[in-house]
Design a protein around this motif. Structure first.
Motif, mmCIF file in Angstrom:
data_model
loop_
_atom_site.group_PDB
_atom_site.id
_atom_site.type_symbol
_atom_site.label_atom_id
_atom_site.label_comp_id
_atom_site.label_asym_id
_atom_site.label_seq_id
_atom_site.Cartn_x
_atom_site.Cartn_y
_atom_site.Cartn_z
ATOM 1 N N HIS B 127 0.826 -1.020 0.084
ATOM 2 C CA HIS B 127 -0.268 0.531 0.524
ATOM 3 C C HIS B 127 0.720 1.427 -0.020
ATOM 4 O O HIS B 127 0.610 2.347 -0.641
ATOM 5 C CB HIS B 127 -0.971 -0.375 1.128
ATOM 6 C CG HIS B 127 -1.310 1.409 1.233
ATOM 7 N ND1 HIS B 127 -2.712 1.383 0.424
ATOM 8 C CD2 HIS B 127 -1.619 1.941 2.733
ATOM 9 C CE1 HIS B 127 -3.335 2.956 1.010
ATOM 10 N NE2 HIS B 127 -2.966 3.304 2.162
ATOM 11 N N LEU B 128 1.697 0.748 0.375
ATOM 12 C CA LEU B 128 2.776 2.427 1.191
ATOM 13 C C LEU B 128 3.778 2.251 -0.422
ATOM 14 O O LEU B 128 3.752 3.594 -0.712
ATOM 15 C CB LEU B 128 4.022 1.799 2.514
ATOM 16 C CG LEU B 128 2.963 2.037 2.973
ATOM 17 C CD1 LEU B 128 3.698 1.701 4.771
ATOM 18 C CD2 LEU B 128 2.405 3.702 4.175
ATOM 19 N N ARG B 129 3.982 1.195 -0.736
ATOM 20 C CA ARG B 129 4.538 1.930 -2.051
ATOM 21 C C ARG B 129 3.547 2.045 -2.899
ATOM 22 O O ARG B 129 3.960 3.505 -4.260
ATOM 23 C CB ARG B 129 5.365 0.305 -2.731
ATOM 24 C CG ARG B 129 5.464 0.561 -3.857
ATOM 25 C CD ARG B 129 6.779 -1.097 -4.620
ATOM 26 N NE ARG B 129 6.017 -1.701 -4.567
ATOM 27 C CZ ARG B 129 4.549 -1.663 -5.460
ATOM 28 N NH1 ARG B 129 4.531 -0.881 -6.512
ATOM 29 N NH2 ARG B 129 4.127 -2.893 -5.035
ATOM 30 N N ARG B 130 2.793 1.966 -3.392
ATOM 31 C CA ARG B 130 1.377 2.280 -4.525
ATOM 32 C C ARG B 130 1.580 3.753 -4.054
ATOM 33 O O ARG B 130 1.497 4.630 -5.278
ATOM 34 C CB ARG B 130 0.473 1.681 -4.331
ATOM 35 C CG ARG B 130 0.520 0.104 -4.197
ATOM 36 C CD ARG B 130 -0.578 -0.769 -4.486
ATOM 37 N NE ARG B 130 -1.540 -0.144 -4.728
ATOM 38 C CZ ARG B 130 -2.248 0.232 -6.128
ATOM 39 N NH1 ARG B 130 -1.874 0.056 -6.489
ATOM 40 N NH2 ARG B 130 -3.440 1.452 -5.933
ATOM 41 N N ALA B 131 1.246 4.000 -2.756
ATOM 42 C CA ALA B 131 0.751 5.300 -2.674
ATOM 43 C C ALA B 131 1.947 6.769 -2.924
ATOM 44 O O ALA B 131 1.893 7.827 -2.865
ATOM 45 C CB ALA B 131 0.618 5.661 -0.845
ATOM 46 N N THR B 132 3.682 6.316 -3.186
ATOM 47 C CA THR B 132 4.557 6.693 -3.159
ATOM 48 C C THR B 132 4.565 7.025 -4.989
ATOM 49 O O THR B 132 4.360 8.120 -4.894
ATOM 50 C CB THR B 132 6.040 6.294 -2.865
ATOM 51 O OG1 THR B 132 5.875 4.925 -3.284
ATOM 52 C CG2 THR B 132 6.112 5.979 -1.461
ATOM 53 N N ALA B 161 4.680 15.273 -1.130
ATOM 54 C CA ALA B 161 4.644 14.214 -0.081
ATOM 55 C C ALA B 161 4.253 14.582 1.616
ATOM 56 O O ALA B 161 3.859 13.298 2.045
ATOM 57 C CB ALA B 161 6.052 14.102 0.073
ATOM 58 N N VAL B 162 4.502 15.596 1.684
ATOM 59 C CA VAL B 162 3.652 15.821 3.602
ATOM 60 C C VAL B 162 2.472 15.786 2.965
ATOM 61 O O VAL B 162 1.279 14.997 4.478
ATOM 62 C CB VAL B 162 3.738 17.691 3.125
ATOM 63 C CG1 VAL B 162 2.527 18.227 4.542
ATOM 64 C CG2 VAL B 162 5.397 18.045 3.032
ATOM 65 N N PHE B 163 1.434 15.600 2.267
ATOM 66 C CA PHE B 163 -0.317 15.661 1.775
ATOM 67 C C PHE B 163 -0.399 14.283 2.172
ATOM 68 O O PHE B 163 -1.373 14.143 3.279
ATOM 69 C CB PHE B 163 -0.939 16.152 0.817
ATOM 70 C CG PHE B 163 -2.308 16.177 0.781
ATOM 71 C CD1 PHE B 163 -3.085 16.614 1.316
ATOM 72 C CD2 PHE B 163 -2.476 14.748 -0.156
ATOM 73 C CE1 PHE B 163 -4.747 16.836 1.027
ATOM 74 C CE2 PHE B 163 -3.445 14.726 -0.320
ATOM 75 C CZ PHE B 163 -4.809 15.768 0.297
ATOM 76 N N GLY B 164 0.547 13.550 1.485
ATOM 77 C CA GLY B 164 -0.346 12.539 1.648
ATOM 78 C C GLY B 164 0.889 11.635 3.039
ATOM 79 O O GLY B 164 0.034 10.840 3.639
ATOM 80 N N ALA B 165 1.706 12.397 3.596
ATOM 81 C CA ALA B 165 1.579 11.801 4.713
ATOM 82 C C ALA B 165 0.709 12.143 5.701
ATOM 83 O O ALA B 165 0.197 10.920 6.394
ATOM 84 C CB ALA B 165 2.963 12.314 5.569
ATOM 85 N N VAL B 166 0.749 12.725 5.613
ATOM 86 C CA VAL B 166 -0.894 12.955 6.146
ATOM 87 C C VAL B 166 -1.854 12.284 5.831
ATOM 88 O O VAL B 166 -2.886 12.107 7.147
ATOM 89 C CB VAL B 166 -1.643 15.203 6.104
ATOM 90 C CG1 VAL B 166 -2.521 14.915 7.020
ATOM 91 C CG2 VAL B 166 -0.590 15.877 6.857
ATOM 92 N N MET B 167 -1.886 11.882 4.968
ATOM 93 C CA MET B 167 -3.166 11.154 4.570
ATOM 94 C C MET B 167 -2.717 9.452 5.515
ATOM 95 O O MET B 167 -3.727 9.384 5.981
ATOM 96 C CB MET B 167 -2.953 11.099 3.277
ATOM 97 C CG MET B 167 -3.830 12.067 2.609
ATOM 98 S SD MET B 167 -5.395 13.050 2.834
ATOM 99 C CE MET B 167 -6.856 11.313 2.523
ATOM 100 N N ARG B 168 -1.835 9.727 5.030
ATOM 101 C CA ARG B 168 -1.584 7.895 5.521
ATOM 102 C C ARG B 168 -1.145 7.883 7.231
ATOM 103 O O ARG B 168 -1.951 6.873 7.749
ATOM 104 C CB ARG B 168 0.151 7.513 4.884
ATOM 105 C CG ARG B 168 -0.101 6.314 4.502
ATOM 106 C CD ARG B 168 0.557 6.633 3.685
ATOM 107 N NE ARG B 168 1.348 7.765 2.298
ATOM 108 C CZ ARG B 168 2.270 7.930 2.398
ATOM 109 N NH1 ARG B 168 3.524 8.007 2.718
ATOM 110 N NH2 ARG B 168 1.704 8.914 0.929
ATOM 111 N N VAL B 169 -1.306 9.651 7.947
ATOM 112 C CA VAL B 169 -1.254 9.253 9.696
ATOM 113 C C VAL B 169 -2.615 9.135 9.803
ATOM 114 O O VAL B 169 -3.092 8.164 10.192
ATOM 115 C CB VAL B 169 -0.855 10.001 10.169
ATOM 116 C CG1 VAL B 169 -1.215 10.471 11.808
ATOM 117 C CG2 VAL B 169 1.061 10.191 9.818
#
Lengths: 223, 223
Positions: B127-132, B161-169
């Motif tokens: 999932h994380l790889r797909r997210a990046t 990246a910041v947006f994605g990081a927050v989404m993942r948290v």
DNA sequence: TTGTCAACTGTCAGTGGCTGTCATTAGCCT
DNA sequence: AGGCTAATGACAGCCACTGACAGTTGACAA
């Protein structure tokens, strides 16, 4: 230390080195566990007694580096703002990590393998998952520093996630470059961390600070 | 549409549904591809003709949702600041995504499976790889919006990246809660995105905005 | 030194994800 | 109806990984 203990360490070291060398040379997926075991003159079964999985061997060195970084974060004085603490911990742990890595394998091999991680989907996925676990641990450290509860206040996890995200973007860009050396990574990290505030601002007409394919070291010697 | 085409679609749909139901019920690792194939009354070999891997089936629905989100980002008016555009695209695509998902499987199943992802290391990694990968795509969209070169200016990748990081948290916290419904996810997302600026500020004595384990919807009806 | 125990190792068999091959089935088209 | 081709099933095989069992070797006491 007994002879047994010594032999064990030698075997693990040999397995680790063999694995990383094969990975770096011919690729992760192209290297079978049998290949690694043969290179270290042990049976495949023995490999799995030292490493839980092929992946586990691949990230053995990273584990060391990460634990050093966490220690560095813990060692930061309480006065610093969270984001500053993370950045300064990174700078401070830089050399410590280098020494720890070099104790196991040549740094050159480690750097070479880092690029294999980025270019191998399965490894990249594992790397990212490990990174989020690290982030959770660091978020707890940050929360403790500030006397907060990670589950009650979103901010610790958010800062750490932002920091981690920038680090990963940096790794990615760095590994794609030709001059993938330690100095280049350090410079890139600084450059990208400097871009967090500008990037989040709506106004992008500010300083562009072009830093891309070209070798344009912005700042060094911050140790 | 011919009978052949129709049968194929039916088979894929049945395989997908069977897979997700088994994953949600008994877990991802506990479900073999043979189990899935049996449930859909086809051979294991046929499963692999429809899905490149077990993982591929697991993320089939996510792929749909992600492409909708990218479209939404592309559709944002040029005037908006990048971070605003991302957030507004998320809000705008919310219902569209819901419809697309529901066309394949019940939303309830999708949400249930989402928690399986978070609790299964192999799936989380994927999932994380797909997210990046998604982030890279979106970074290019953002860069294009602003007339920038992703490789020359760090900011597009950094914001994304910041947006994605927050989404993942957010995903992570959400999936660990009891009320893991759509509304809760939407609220949590808003809450956490609001915390980016405060979290990056050195001053953490500001508004804590406690939002954690408890069911404390902060804002709704933003559609 | 020697015998015993425990740790380490190799061998073998088996499971699950995944792929190539080939014969068979079943929709499509004339 | 009959030939063409896509879809499928059956089979064999690779690789990561695991459990079980037996053989070997260091550690330690007598």
């Amino acid at each position: 230390m007994g002879l047994r203990e010594l032999k064990k360490q030698r075997t693990r070291d040999l397995l680790l080195r063999s694995a990383l060398e094969l990975f770096a040379e011919r690729g992760y997926e192209e290297t079978t566990v049998d290949d690694i075991a043969d290179a270290a003159d042990v049976s495949q079964r023995t490999f799995f007694r030292y490493f839980a999985s092929k992946e586990d061997a691949a990230f053995f060195v990273s584990r060391l580096a990460e634990s050093r970084f966490v220690e560095a974060v813990r060692a930061r004085p309480a006065g610093e703002a969270p984001l500053d603490a993370l950045r300064l911990a990174l700078v401070a742990s830089w050399s410590t990590i280098g020494e720890a890595v070099e104790q196991l394998i040549p740094m050159e091999l480690h750097l070479r393998f880092y690029r294999v991680i980025e270019s191998t989907p399965a490894l990249l996925a594992a790397h990212l998952r490990r990174a989020t676990e690290l982030e959770e641990e660091i978020a707890r450290v940050i929360a403790a520093r500030e006397g907060l509860d990670v589950d009650a206040d979103p901010r610790p996890r958010v800062v750490v996630a932002v920091f981690g995200a920038v680090m990963r973007v940096t790794e990615r860009i760095w590994s794609a470059r030709d001059d993938a050396g330690l100095a280049a990574l350090r410079d890139l990290t600084a450059t990208y961390l400097d871009q967090v505030a500008p990037a989040l601002t709506g106004d992008w007409r500010g300083p562009a600070l072009a830093e891309g394919a070209g070798p344009t070291p912005q700042r060094s010697n911050e140790t």
